[in-house]
Design a protein around this motif. Structure first.
Motif, mmCIF file in Angstrom:
data_model
loop_
_atom_site.group_PDB
_atom_site.id
_atom_site.type_symbol
_atom_site.label_atom_id
_atom_site.label_comp_id
_atom_site.label_asym_id
_atom_site.label_seq_id
_atom_site.Cartn_x
_atom_site.Cartn_y
_atom_site.Cartn_z
ATOM 1 N N GLN A 182 40.501 49.017 35.714
ATOM 2 C CA GLN A 182 40.825 48.656 34.333
ATOM 3 C C GLN A 182 39.602 48.087 33.626
ATOM 4 N N GLU A 183 38.899 47.185 34.297
ATOM 5 C CA GLU A 183 37.706 46.601 33.704
ATOM 6 C C GLU A 183 36.629 47.670 33.498
ATOM 7 N N GLY A 184 36.466 48.537 34.486
ATOM 8 C CA GLY A 184 35.470 49.598 34.374
ATOM 9 C C GLY A 184 35.744 50.520 33.196
ATOM 10 N N PHE A 185 36.987 50.915 33.009
ATOM 11 C CA PHE A 185 37.307 51.790 31.884
ATOM 12 C C PHE A 185 37.197 51.049 30.549
ATOM 13 N N ALA A 186 37.503 49.762 30.535
ATOM 14 C CA ALA A 186 37.308 48.979 29.305
ATOM 15 C C ALA A 186 35.824 48.943 28.941
ATOM 16 N N ILE A 187 34.981 48.764 29.947
ATOM 17 C CA ILE A 187 33.532 48.785 29.723
ATOM 18 C C ILE A 187 33.104 50.159 29.214
ATOM 19 N N VAL A 216 30.322 53.767 36.302
ATOM 20 C CA VAL A 216 30.788 52.530 35.667
ATOM 21 C C VAL A 216 31.816 51.827 36.553
ATOM 22 N N VAL A 217 32.790 52.562 37.064
ATOM 23 C CA VAL A 217 33.841 51.958 37.893
ATOM 24 C C VAL A 217 33.267 51.450 39.215
ATOM 25 N N VAL A 218 32.434 52.229 39.869
ATOM 26 C CA VAL A 218 31.833 51.795 41.138
ATOM 27 C C VAL A 218 30.993 50.536 40.922
ATOM 28 N N ASN A 219 30.189 50.527 39.873
ATOM 29 C CA ASN A 219 29.371 49.343 39.601
ATOM 30 C C ASN A 219 30.231 48.126 39.247
ATOM 31 N N THR A 220 31.318 48.343 38.553
ATOM 32 C CA THR A 220 32.235 47.240 38.238
ATOM 33 C C THR A 220 32.864 46.690 39.514
ATOM 34 N N ARG A 266 31.662 46.924 42.559
ATOM 35 C CA ARG A 266 30.601 46.253 43.326
ATOM 36 C C ARG A 266 30.310 44.874 42.743
ATOM 37 N N GLY A 267 30.315 44.770 41.425
ATOM 38 C CA GLY A 267 30.098 43.478 40.781
ATOM 39 C C GLY A 267 31.202 42.494 41.101
ATOM 40 N N GLN A 268 32.441 42.972 41.099
ATOM 41 C CA GLN A 268 33.561 42.097 41.455
ATOM 42 C C GLN A 268 33.459 41.658 42.903
ATOM 43 N N LEU A 269 33.035 42.539 43.771
ATOM 44 C CA LEU A 269 32.883 42.200 45.184
ATOM 45 C C LEU A 269 31.840 41.101 45.363
ATOM 46 N N ARG A 270 30.729 41.212 44.643
ATOM 47 C CA ARG A 270 29.681 40.185 44.733
ATOM 48 C C ARG A 270 30.173 38.830 44.245
ATOM 49 N N LYS A 271 31.082 38.821 43.288
ATOM 50 C CA LYS A 271 31.606 37.564 42.732
ATOM 51 C C LYS A 271 32.604 36.876 43.657
ATOM 52 N N ARG A 272 33.202 37.634 44.544
ATOM 53 C CA ARG A 272 34.219 37.068 45.442
ATOM 54 C C ARG A 272 33.583 36.120 46.440
ATOM 55 N N THR A 273 34.288 35.053 46.748
ATOM 56 C CA THR A 273 33.741 34.064 47.676
ATOM 57 C C THR A 273 34.002 34.429 49.124
ATOM 58 N N GLU A 274 35.131 35.058 49.404
ATOM 59 C CA GLU A 274 35.429 35.424 50.786
ATOM 60 C C GLU A 274 34.775 36.746 51.126
ATOM 61 N N THR A 275 34.547 36.975 52.390
ATOM 62 C CA THR A 275 33.994 38.235 52.852
ATOM 63 C C THR A 275 35.132 39.243 52.932
ATOM 64 N N PRO A 276 35.012 40.353 52.228
ATOM 65 C CA PRO A 276 36.103 41.322 52.228
ATOM 66 C C PRO A 276 36.126 42.136 53.505
ATOM 67 N N THR A 277 37.279 42.671 53.798
ATOM 68 C CA THR A 277 37.355 43.691 54.832
ATOM 69 C C THR A 277 37.287 45.003 54.089
ATOM 70 N N ALA A 278 36.415 45.868 54.490
ATOM 71 C CA ALA A 278 36.239 47.125 53.777
ATOM 72 C C ALA A 278 37.525 47.938 53.837
ATOM 73 N N ARG A 291 41.397 54.330 41.582
ATOM 74 C CA ARG A 291 41.992 53.143 42.207
ATOM 75 C C ARG A 291 41.731 53.109 43.712
ATOM 76 N N ARG A 292 41.844 54.250 44.365
ATOM 77 C CA ARG A 292 41.619 54.314 45.808
ATOM 78 C C ARG A 292 40.190 53.907 46.162
ATOM 79 N N VAL A 293 39.233 54.448 45.434
ATOM 80 C CA VAL A 293 37.837 54.133 45.709
ATOM 81 C C VAL A 293 37.537 52.675 45.380
ATOM 82 N N ALA A 294 38.008 52.200 44.242
ATOM 83 C CA ALA A 294 37.761 50.800 43.869
ATOM 84 C C ALA A 294 38.392 49.849 44.885
#
Length: 163
Positions: free
Chosen positions: A42-47, A68-72, A74-86, A24-27
């Motif tokens: 949750q999505e990563g572990f479901a995958i 799997v979790v890191v890629n999930t 990263r995929g969610q981040l790409r889908k977001r419309t706003e620019t995240p703060t790391a 959770r911390r890393v995600a």
């Protein structure tokens, strides 16, 4: 476990229960919020559960799950419309963040993605170089070099901040 058998549900559950807080911390660091981080895990572990038979056993199961979790995330981040703060979720005790937290988030946002991921996996999840390498599909030596470069860059970025 035979390489062709995949991973069992019990093995995946064991890693999930043992390392949930770190996942959770890393995600959260990757996607920029605790809530989105929980969703990514949750999505990563479901995958991972759905694709558990594809685990070839060529490396540790935990490293495969990290990938799997890191890629999930990263995929969610790409889908977001706003620019995240790391990484907005540094404090786990619910206390408001101070200005130094904002400076660290801003500095992390300026770093290349691989450097951020290596920092997160090393310091937020306490993973060893081999597991980080397997999770990010890079060589262990690359982890060391990337981590060293990332620390140096982060130090430089934080020194540029006006006091």
């Amino acid at each position: 476990m035979e390489a062709s058998e995949g991973a069992s549900l019990a093995e995946i559950e064991l890693v999930y229960r043992r390392r949930l807080a770190e996942f959770r911390r890393v995600a959260a660091a990757i996607v920029g919020s605790r809530e989105a981080g929980r969703d990514a895990v949750q999505e990563g572990f479901a995958i991972a559960v759905r694709k558990r038979k594809t685990f070839r056993g060529e490396g540790p199961l935990e490293a495969w799950l990290w990938r799997v979790v890191v890629n999930t995330a990263r995929g969610q981040l790409r889908k977001r419309t706003e620019t995240p703060t790391a990484y907005t979720a540094a404090t786990s005790n619910g206390t408001p963040e101070d200005d130094s937290d904002a400076y660290v988030r801003a500095a992390l946002a300026l770093m290349p993605e691989r450097q951020r991921l290596v920092l997160f996996l090393r310091y937020y999840a306490d993973l060893d170089y081999r597991t980080i390498a397997d999770a990010l599909d890079i060589a262990p030596g690359t982890v060391g070099v990337t981590l060293s470069t990332a620390r140096e860059r982060l130090r430089g970025l934080l020194q540029e901040i006006p006091q």
